[in-house]
Design a protein around this motif. Structure first.
Motif, short mmCIF file in Angstrom:
data_model
loop_
_atom_site.label_atom_id
_atom_site.label_comp_id
_atom_site.label_asym_id
_atom_site.label_seq_id
_atom_site.Cartn_x
_atom_site.Cartn_y
_atom_site.Cartn_z
N TRP A 99 -2.50 5.32 4.51
CA TRP A 99 -2.07 3.97 4.15
C TRP A 99 -0.66 4.11 3.62
O TRP A 99 -0.43 4.84 2.65
N LEU A 103 1.38 2.61 1.76
CA LEU A 103 1.77 2.29 0.38
C LEU A 103 1.07 3.17 -0.65
O LEU A 103 1.36 3.07 -1.83
N HIS A 120 4.46 5.70 -7.46
CA HIS A 120 5.80 5.11 -7.43
C HIS A 120 6.30 5.06 -8.87
O HIS A 120 5.65 4.45 -9.73
N PHE A 135 9.07 0.52 -3.52
CA PHE A 135 7.68 0.20 -3.20
C PHE A 135 7.52 -1.28 -2.83
O PHE A 135 6.89 -1.61 -1.83
N LYS A 168 9.01 -1.98 0.56
CA LYS A 168 8.14 -1.46 1.62
C LYS A 168 6.90 -2.34 1.77
O LYS A 168 6.45 -2.62 2.88
N ALA A 169 6.35 -2.79 0.65
CA ALA A 169 5.17 -3.66 0.69
C ALA A 169 5.48 -4.97 1.40
O ALA A 169 4.69 -5.44 2.23
N THR A 175 5.53 -4.38 5.05
CA THR A 175 4.31 -3.82 5.61
C THR A 175 3.15 -4.78 5.67
O THR A 175 2.40 -4.81 6.64
N THR A 203 -8.54 1.09 0.39
CA THR A 203 -7.51 1.69 1.23
C THR A 203 -8.04 2.01 2.63
O THR A 203 -7.28 2.04 3.58
N SER A 246 -4.01 -0.78 9.63
CA SER A 246 -2.66 -0.24 9.87
C SER A 246 -2.59 0.60 11.15
O SER A 246 -1.50 0.86 11.64
#
Length: 138
Positions: free
Chosen positions: A42, A44, A48, A57, A60-61, A64, A123, A130
């Motif tokens: 995953w 993420l 962080h 982070f 990117k989130a 994503t 996740t 994903s």
């Protein structure tokens, strides 16, 4: 700070996140903030750290995943810890696959600032959403 004041800090943190207010968000966090998302497969998942890590982070989130929360979360407090229990649904942007997720955030607040977040999410559901479909030989 009181337990209720800690809940208010956490609510402000999530409100700033929801409206994309990175300056407001960083103002609510210590310089050494740590956000942990356990898991594998995953994008993420990981730890962080610091304001720079938090900015990376969140960027990117936003690239994503698209997430929508179901109803109001439950807040449970003890000392400087705030647990938030809730559920969400969303979509992984790269695959356009949807997911459903029950989650718990364990957040530590000290002196009016968020110092640590441990995000416990499904996740596996997010990793499955994903994964790109790969067509094999026919």
């Amino acid at each position: 700070m009181s337990a209720q004041e800690n809940v208010e800090v956490v609510k402000d943190f999530f409100a700033a996140t929801g409206r994309g207010d990175s300056q407001g968000l960083l103002a609510l966090c210590t310089e050494d903030i740590e956000w942990i998302i356990p898991g594998e497969d995953w994008p993420l998942a990981g730890t962080h750290r610091g304001h720079a890590g938090l900015r990376d982070f969140l960027q990117k989130a936003s690239e994503t995943v698209e997430t929508h929360f179901r109803g109001l979360p439950e807040f449970v407090t003890q000392g400087d810890r705030v647990l938030i229990v809730g559920s969400a649904w969303g979509r992984i942007k790269a695959t356009d696959k949807t997911f459903e997720d029950d989650w718990v955030f364990a957040i530590t607040v000290r002196d009016g600032k968020v110092t640590n977040i441990r995000e416990n999410i499904d996740t596996q559901a997010l990793a499955r959403a994903s994964q790109m479909d790969v067509a094999g030989p026919v």
